[in-house]
Design a protein around this motif. Sequence first.
Motif, mmCIF file in Angstrom:
data_model
loop_
_atom_site.group_PDB
_atom_site.id
_atom_site.type_symbol
_atom_site.label_atom_id
_atom_site.label_comp_id
_atom_site.label_asym_id
_atom_site.label_seq_id
_atom_site.Cartn_x
_atom_site.Cartn_y
_atom_site.Cartn_z
ATOM 1 N N HIS A 112 -60.995 66.150 -42.371
ATOM 2 C CA HIS A 112 -62.136 66.469 -41.510
ATOM 3 C C HIS A 112 -61.998 67.874 -40.911
ATOM 4 O O HIS A 112 -60.918 68.296 -40.497
ATOM 5 C CB HIS A 112 -62.246 65.426 -40.386
ATOM 6 N N ASN A 209 -68.517 53.549 -36.018
ATOM 7 C CA ASN A 209 -67.543 54.636 -35.969
ATOM 8 C C ASN A 209 -67.507 55.404 -37.289
ATOM 9 O O ASN A 209 -66.599 56.188 -37.542
ATOM 10 C CB ASN A 209 -66.152 54.054 -35.658
ATOM 11 N N ILE A 210 -68.524 55.199 -38.129
ATOM 12 C CA ILE A 210 -68.486 55.732 -39.486
ATOM 13 C C ILE A 210 -68.456 57.258 -39.502
ATOM 14 O O ILE A 210 -67.903 57.876 -40.415
ATOM 15 C CB ILE A 210 -69.706 55.215 -40.299
ATOM 16 N N SER A 211 -69.043 57.904 -38.473
ATOM 17 C CA SER A 211 -69.042 59.371 -38.440
ATOM 18 C C SER A 211 -67.722 59.931 -37.925
ATOM 19 O O SER A 211 -67.498 61.137 -37.959
ATOM 20 C CB SER A 211 -70.190 59.879 -37.557
ATOM 21 N N ILE A 212 -66.843 59.055 -37.422
ATOM 22 C CA ILE A 212 -65.554 59.494 -36.886
ATOM 23 C C ILE A 212 -64.427 58.949 -37.752
ATOM 24 O O ILE A 212 -63.600 59.669 -38.271
ATOM 25 C CB ILE A 212 -65.368 59.010 -35.428
ATOM 26 N N ARG A 213 -64.393 57.649 -37.898
ATOM 27 C CA ARG A 213 -63.375 56.923 -38.647
ATOM 28 C C ARG A 213 -61.977 57.149 -38.081
ATOM 29 O O ARG A 213 -61.760 57.986 -37.223
ATOM 30 C CB ARG A 213 -63.439 57.275 -40.132
ATOM 31 N N SER A 356 -81.286 55.356 -37.267
ATOM 32 C CA SER A 356 -80.017 55.997 -36.927
ATOM 33 C C SER A 356 -79.014 54.951 -36.445
ATOM 34 O O SER A 356 -79.386 53.922 -35.867
ATOM 35 C CB SER A 356 -80.224 57.058 -35.846
ATOM 36 N N GLY A 422 -73.318 67.123 -33.764
ATOM 37 C CA GLY A 422 -72.429 66.066 -33.287
ATOM 38 C C GLY A 422 -73.105 64.949 -32.521
ATOM 39 O O GLY A 422 -72.412 64.109 -31.939
ATOM 40 N N GLU A 424 -74.677 62.148 -33.353
ATOM 41 C CA GLU A 424 -74.335 60.781 -33.752
ATOM 42 C C GLU A 424 -72.896 60.447 -33.366
ATOM 43 O O GLU A 424 -72.595 59.326 -32.950
ATOM 44 C CB GLU A 424 -74.540 60.621 -35.258
ATOM 45 N N ARG A 425 -72.014 61.431 -33.473
ATOM 46 C CA ARG A 425 -70.609 61.210 -33.118
ATOM 47 C C ARG A 425 -70.464 60.963 -31.621
ATOM 48 O O ARG A 425 -69.724 60.070 -31.200
ATOM 49 C CB ARG A 425 -69.786 62.422 -33.557
ATOM 50 N N SER A 428 -72.049 57.534 -30.641
ATOM 51 C CA SER A 428 -71.297 56.363 -31.099
ATOM 52 C C SER A 428 -70.288 55.893 -30.054
ATOM 53 O O SER A 428 -69.969 54.700 -29.991
ATOM 54 C CB SER A 428 -70.588 56.674 -32.415
#
Length: 607
Positions: A112, A209-213, A356, A422, A424-425, A428
Motif C-alpha cells: 500500500h 475494512n476492505i479499503s484498509i485491510r 458505497s 480517503g 471511504e477509508r 469506515s
Amino acid sequence: MILVIARMILFILSLYGFKWLLQQFLGFDPRIGWIAACSLNILVLYFGAFAGVLEATAIGLASAGWSLAGYALYRSFRQNQLFRPRINLITIGLLLYFLLFAYTLLNTELEHYDNFSHWATIVKFLYTEASLPTAADTIISFGSYPLGSSLFVYYATKMVGFSDGTMLIGQFLLIYSCVIALFAPIRDESRTLVVAMNFSLLAIFNYFNISIRMNNLLVDFLLPLLTLAGVAGIYSLRKNIKALSVYFILIASVLSLIKNSAIFFVGLLFIYYLYTVVGARKSFGKVWHLPVNVLAVFGAALIPYVMWTIRVGQQFSSSKHAVSLNGYRQIFLEKDAAITAEITEKFMAALTDLSSIPSQGILLFNFVMIGSYIVIRYFVKRNNSILRCTVLVDLIIVAYYIGIYSMFLFSMPTEEALVLAGFERYASSIIIFSLGVAMMVLSREIDYSLFEQGIQSRNHRSFKNLTTKKVYQVSSMGLLFFAVIMILSENNGMKYNNTMHKNSVPYAFSEIAGNQMTMNSERYLVISADKEAVENYLISYVGKYYLYSPNVDAVENFMMDDESFMNLMQKYDKIVVLDDHYTFDAMTDKLIHTKFKPGIYDVDEYF
C-alpha cells in the motif's frame, strides 16, 4: 521461519507477563488484559524515546516481561493450574482466527502507498536510528504523525527481526488484542448464539475494512477497535474504580498517540468513562473526590498527547497534517466559495450514495439494531436499551461525518479535498465502531432475553419449548457458518494480493536494491516507464524506503535535448533503472552508446 516463529512466541510471552501483572494487582478481566499490556508497553517505549533511550527501553521491557511471565508460570505450576486453560468456543475461535491471519501476514509483503509514505518508513527509522525523528530527518515526510502504533511495531521488529511480515504481525497483535477485548462484555460464554453473533459481526468488520485491510500498517482500522476495546474494558471494570481509571489512562493515552484524528474517539471514551464513574459516585466517599479523580485521570491520559503536540510545534511546525490553527486557516482561505460549494456537493453525494460501503454500514447498523429491538420488545415482551443506543450511535456518526467534512475544508489541500481523498477509508472507522457497539449491546440484551436467566442453571434443556430450542440451534449454526465463510474470504483475498505482488513497484525495488538498512545521503534518480506511479510519487516514496535515502527522485519523461539530459544525470550520484524505458534507452544509446538493464548504476562511471 522457525526462528522467526520462536522469537515471536517469546515476544508474546513478554506481553503475557505484563498482562498477568495487570490482572494480578488491578483485577483486570483476562480478555482486556492483552490490550492493556500492549498499551502499557507502548507508553513505556514512548517515554523512553523522549528520554533518548528507546533501544535500552525496548530491551528492558522485554526482560521485565519475561521475568513476570516466568514468575506467573511458576506460580501456576505450584498451584497445579499451568495446564488448565479456559477452553470454550470463544477461545477456540479466537485461536483459529489468530493462527489463520498470522500465518498469512507473516508471508505478506508491504504494498500500500501509505506504508512507504510514512508507516513502514517511520518503523524502519526507529529500528535503525533508535530515536525520534527531527526536522533534519527529511526522510520522514509526515513528522507530525504520532508514534503510538509505530512504536509497538518497532518493538516487534526489535524482538523478532526486521521484515515486512514481522511489522504486519506486530500491527496484527494490536488488532487481535482489541478483538479479544470485544468479548469481555459477554455475560455467559457458554451461549453459542451470543458467541456466534459476535464472531459474525467481527467477520463483517472485514467487509467494511476492505479499503484498509490488515495487510498494511495504516491505523484507520486500529482506531475504532482500540476505542471499542476501551468501551468493553470500562464496562467490565465498572465496579472497580481504581482499575477502571488505570485502564482508561492506558487506552486513552495510546489512542491519542495513534493518529491526530483519534481525539474524536478519545472524547467518546472519556464521555463513557465519565458516565460510568458518575454512576459509581458512592465509591468516592466525599463529594469532591469524584471531580478531582476525573480531572486527574483525564489529565494523566492527555500527558503523552500534549508532549507530542509540543514537540511537533518545535520540530515540525510546517509538517502536513500538523495540528495548527494558523495552518487550518490558511488552507481554508485557499478555497474560494466555488471550491467550497463543489466540496460540499461531492460530500453530500457521497453521503447519499447507497452503493458505497460506508452507507451500507450505516444501514446495516440501523437494520440490525432496530430489528433486534422489535423482536425483543414485542415478541419476547421485554423492555431493552437497544433503541436508545441506536439513536446515540447515530448521533455519533453524524458528529463524525461533520468532522470529516470539516477536515476536507480546513486541513486538506484543495486538490485532495476536491476528490474527497480517503473518504471511504475515514468513514469506515466510524462504521466499524458502530457495529462494534452493536455487538456489545446485543450480546447483553440477547442474553437477558433468554428463557433461563440463571447462568449456573443453564444446560441443553434451558429453553422455553422445543421450537425456541430449534430456532436457537439453527441461528447459532447459521451465524457460525457465515462468520467462517467471511473470515476465510478475507484471508483468501490477502493471499490473492500476495500472488500479485510480483507486479508491484515495491517488488521491483526489492529485487534491484534489496532493503537497505543504513541511512545514506546518496542522490538517486529512478528511471521508470510507469507514468502514473511517477506522477503520484509512489516510486519516490518506495525508493526512499528501500534505498533508505531522503534524496530520491523519479522521472518518466525523457523527451529533452542532449544537454538537458546530461545535466539531469549529473545532478545525481546513482541512477536506478526500475524497468525497460524506451526513451531513456534511446538517449543513452545515442550519447554514451549504452543501454541499461534494470539495476543500480554509478553516474560517474557512465556520465
